[in-house]
Design a protein around this motif. Sequence first.
Motif, PDB file in Angstrom:
ATOM      1  N   THR A 202       0.553  10.304  -9.020  1.00  0.00           N
ATOM      2  CA  THR A 202       0.573  11.743  -9.240  1.00  0.00           C
ATOM      3  C   THR A 202       0.158  12.030 -10.679  1.00  0.00           C
ATOM      4  O   THR A 202       0.343  11.198 -11.566  1.00  0.00           O
ATOM      5  CB  THR A 202       1.980  12.311  -8.962  1.00  0.00           C
ATOM      6  OG1 THR A 202       1.932  13.730  -8.986  1.00  0.00           O
ATOM      7  CG2 THR A 202       2.988  11.821  -9.987  1.00  0.00           C
ATOM      8  N   GLY A 203      -0.460  13.174 -10.900  1.00  0.00           N
ATOM      9  CA  GLY A 203      -0.871  13.536 -12.252  1.00  0.00           C
ATOM     10  C   GLY A 203      -2.236  13.030 -12.657  1.00  0.00           C
ATOM     11  O   GLY A 203      -2.647  13.205 -13.807  1.00  0.00           O
ATOM     12  N   GLY A 204      -2.966  12.399 -11.745  1.00  0.00           N
ATOM     13  CA  GLY A 204      -4.307  11.928 -12.067  1.00  0.00           C
ATOM     14  C   GLY A 204      -4.314  10.594 -12.797  1.00  0.00           C
ATOM     15  O   GLY A 204      -3.272  10.058 -13.176  1.00  0.00           O
ATOM     16  N   ILE A 205      -5.522  10.062 -13.014  1.00  0.00           N
ATOM     17  CA  ILE A 205      -5.687   8.765 -13.671  1.00  0.00           C
ATOM     18  C   ILE A 205      -5.780   8.956 -15.182  1.00  0.00           C
ATOM     19  O   ILE A 205      -6.656   9.656 -15.680  1.00  0.00           O
ATOM     20  CB  ILE A 205      -6.948   8.039 -13.168  1.00  0.00           C
ATOM     21  CG1 ILE A 205      -6.882   7.813 -11.655  1.00  0.00           C
ATOM     22  CG2 ILE A 205      -7.116   6.713 -13.903  1.00  0.00           C
ATOM     23  CD1 ILE A 205      -5.808   6.866 -11.207  1.00  0.00           C
ATOM     24  N   ASP A 206      -4.869   8.334 -15.908  1.00  0.00           N
ATOM     25  CA  ASP A 206      -4.887   8.300 -17.368  1.00  0.00           C
ATOM     26  C   ASP A 206      -5.090   6.841 -17.771  1.00  0.00           C
ATOM     27  O   ASP A 206      -4.144   6.047 -17.769  1.00  0.00           O
ATOM     28  CB  ASP A 206      -3.571   8.850 -17.920  1.00  0.00           C
ATOM     29  CG  ASP A 206      -3.542   8.898 -19.449  1.00  0.00           C
ATOM     30  OD1 ASP A 206      -4.380   8.219 -20.086  1.00  0.00           O
ATOM     31  OD2 ASP A 206      -2.674   9.592 -20.006  1.00  0.00           O
ATOM     32  N   VAL A 207      -6.333   6.485 -18.100  1.00  0.00           N
ATOM     33  CA  VAL A 207      -6.663   5.083 -18.370  1.00  0.00           C
ATOM     34  C   VAL A 207      -5.891   4.557 -19.576  1.00  0.00           C
ATOM     35  O   VAL A 207      -5.439   3.406 -19.580  1.00  0.00           O
ATOM     36  CB  VAL A 207      -8.182   4.919 -18.574  1.00  0.00           C
ATOM     37  CG1 VAL A 207      -8.519   3.485 -18.988  1.00  0.00           C
ATOM     38  CG2 VAL A 207      -8.932   5.279 -17.299  1.00  0.00           C
TER      39      VAL A 207
ATOM     40  N   ARG B 207     -10.431   8.550  -8.276  1.00  0.00           N
ATOM     41  CA  ARG B 207      -9.608   9.762  -8.183  1.00  0.00           C
ATOM     42  C   ARG B 207      -8.154   9.413  -8.478  1.00  0.00           C
ATOM     43  O   ARG B 207      -7.850   8.956  -9.563  1.00  0.00           O
ATOM     44  CB  ARG B 207      -9.813  10.430  -6.825  1.00  0.00           C
ATOM     45  CG  ARG B 207     -11.258  10.915  -6.628  1.00  0.00           C
ATOM     46  CD  ARG B 207     -11.472  11.612  -5.313  1.00  0.00           C
ATOM     47  NE  ARG B 207     -12.859  12.068  -5.209  1.00  0.00           N
ATOM     48  CZ  ARG B 207     -13.375  12.636  -4.139  1.00  0.00           C
ATOM     49  NH1 ARG B 207     -12.619  12.848  -3.066  1.00  0.00           N
ATOM     50  NH2 ARG B 207     -14.641  13.015  -4.137  1.00  0.00           N
ATOM     51  N   ASN B 208      -7.240   9.601  -7.519  1.00  0.00           N
ATOM     52  CA  ASN B 208      -5.833   9.292  -7.784  1.00  0.00           C
ATOM     53  C   ASN B 208      -5.427   7.900  -7.313  1.00  0.00           C
ATOM     54  O   ASN B 208      -4.255   7.532  -7.420  1.00  0.00           O
ATOM     55  CB  ASN B 208      -4.921  10.326  -7.100  1.00  0.00           C
ATOM     56  CG  ASN B 208      -4.969  11.671  -7.790  1.00  0.00           C
ATOM     57  OD1 ASN B 208      -5.395  11.770  -8.931  1.00  0.00           O
ATOM     58  ND2 ASN B 208      -4.542  12.707  -7.099  1.00  0.00           N
ATOM     59  N   LEU B 209      -6.383   7.148  -6.800  1.00  0.00           N
ATOM     60  CA  LEU B 209      -6.076   5.838  -6.222  1.00  0.00           C
ATOM     61  C   LEU B 209      -6.292   4.721  -7.239  1.00  0.00           C
ATOM     62  O   LEU B 209      -7.315   4.674  -7.924  1.00  0.00           O
ATOM     63  CB  LEU B 209      -6.951   5.589  -4.995  1.00  0.00           C
ATOM     64  CG  LEU B 209      -6.801   4.227  -4.309  1.00  0.00           C
ATOM     65  CD1 LEU B 209      -5.391   4.070  -3.733  1.00  0.00           C
ATOM     66  CD2 LEU B 209      -7.849   4.055  -3.216  1.00  0.00           C
TER      67      LEU B 209
ATOM     68  N   GLY C 178       0.834  -1.194   0.000  1.00  0.00           N
ATOM     69  CA  GLY C 178       0.000   0.000   0.000  1.00  0.00           C
ATOM     70  C   GLY C 178       0.868   1.242   0.000  1.00  0.00           C
ATOM     71  O   GLY C 178       1.700   1.417   0.884  1.00  0.00           O
ATOM     72  N   LEU C 179       0.692   2.085  -1.003  1.00  0.00           N
ATOM     73  CA  LEU C 179       1.483   3.308  -1.128  1.00  0.00           C
ATOM     74  C   LEU C 179       0.538   4.495  -1.213  1.00  0.00           C
ATOM     75  O   LEU C 179      -0.279   4.583  -2.133  1.00  0.00           O
ATOM     76  CB  LEU C 179       2.375   3.253  -2.373  1.00  0.00           C
ATOM     77  CG  LEU C 179       3.363   2.077  -2.453  1.00  0.00           C
ATOM     78  CD1 LEU C 179       4.103   2.105  -3.778  1.00  0.00           C
ATOM     79  CD2 LEU C 179       4.334   2.105  -1.293  1.00  0.00           C
ATOM     80  N   GLY C 180       0.661   5.398  -0.253  1.00  0.00           N
ATOM     81  CA  GLY C 180      -0.157   6.601  -0.280  1.00  0.00           C
ATOM     82  C   GLY C 180       0.399   7.591  -1.281  1.00  0.00           C
ATOM     83  O   GLY C 180       0.457   7.326  -2.478  1.00  0.00           O
ATOM     84  N   GLN C 181       0.849   8.710  -0.822  1.00  0.00           N
ATOM     85  CA  GLN C 181       1.408   9.730  -1.708  1.00  0.00           C
ATOM     86  C   GLN C 181       2.689   9.222  -2.366  1.00  0.00           C
ATOM     87  O   GLN C 181       3.620   8.798  -1.699  1.00  0.00           O
ATOM     88  CB  GLN C 181       1.698  10.995  -0.895  1.00  0.00           C
ATOM     89  CG  GLN C 181       2.251  12.150  -1.711  1.00  0.00           C
ATOM     90  CD  GLN C 181       2.586  13.340  -0.836  1.00  0.00           C
ATOM     91  OE1 GLN C 181       2.243  13.354   0.352  1.00  0.00           O
ATOM     92  NE2 GLN C 181       3.255  14.325  -1.393  1.00  0.00           N
ATOM     93  N   THR C 182       2.735   9.251  -3.711  1.00  0.00           N
ATOM     94  CA  THR C 182       3.917   8.807  -4.449  1.00  0.00           C
ATOM     95  C   THR C 182       4.247   9.805  -5.548  1.00  0.00           C
ATOM     96  O   THR C 182       3.493  10.745  -5.810  1.00  0.00           O
ATOM     97  CB  THR C 182       3.700   7.426  -5.109  1.00  0.00           C
ATOM     98  OG1 THR C 182       2.796   7.568  -6.212  1.00  0.00           O
ATOM     99  CG2 THR C 182       3.153   6.415  -4.118  1.00  0.00           C
TER     100      THR C 182
END
Length: 364
Positions: free
Chosen positions: A256-261, A300-302, A222-226
Amino acid sequence: MTTSFPIQKLPYLVLMKTVGLMANTERLALLLTSKKTESLVLSLKFPNDKVHTIYFAEGSCGFMLVSDHGENATPIKFDCSVRNGAGRNEEMNVIQKWCDVEGDFIKRTQTIYTKIQKLFPVCGLSLRLNNVSTESVERILAAPEFKHWWDVYTSGNIQPDAIKLIMDHASPKRRIVCDSEVKLPIDFCHPKAFDFNVAKYSVATWASLDQLLAVRYVDVIGLGQTRLRCDDVNVLLHTFLETGYQMCNKLEISVTGGIDVDALTENLHTFKVVNGECNTIFLCTPTKTNSKIAKIVTYRNLIIISIGANEEDFLEARRLLTLIRTRNRIQEEMNAEDMRQMEIEQVEREINEAEQVLMAAMAE
């Protein structure tokens, strides 16, 4: 007229069985009836079936929890910070003669825990370290009384060197959790950071792609902020799916940078289900090198990735992805056949042109 039951006179094996069947609170109450009974009970051999949790803060042991194995088990709380009868919490059990021992908070905890471990033999020990110095962490981990720990939870102002000491003891049977207060520097690195069965770091800006690509046979990361992006996770996905061994069963990562599918699923066969902000994607490799498929949930970012390595994992999704893979293979073969036909037709045209040129030259 009632008479007391002479439990101390029972044969050893009968007494051990009788006390072993008692509830935790009853066993503790029996021990406290007299000094003789305490010595007798502590000499018995009980099964190692209790879960222990020890809470440490710098200068204070805090308290211990003892419970039966299971989610609904009710723990017994022992206040280990009390000395000379001061500061007792009414919700805690205090055994004054165990608390009034010489030494600092670690030495005192070792003494108390030796008794508790005899009374309630441990099958799993969890350490909670809050604002504990590096020197204290080193002493706690080196203490023989705590060597069987399986879980460490860190919080507060704990230095990177202290976290490294914990990582030195990593094994596939242990887990580490660092909460959001534990902030490691960006250049932090340890070769065994992901050698735990479960490793969760709330702030993981130090985690690199190379470190994650070296993961082997772990359950959860589990990695939070990366600082990792979706294209980095795509590289991880390809490696997770293409290796002949299981790297990680589950990965939770905030990118970081949001989700880019598109970047996340590049060069993978996918099937996506959209539900508001939450997407579920099933993926497999274009070629059937093994039976692995991945389930991804994004919010979101997860990104939460679960890797299914067995044929029965994600059964319906596996069937669908297999059909998609077969369809794409057939389409590629048809496209290749069309290309071959076009090449043949081009060669035929060139042959005809060459024949005409040759015939014209011979006619002159």
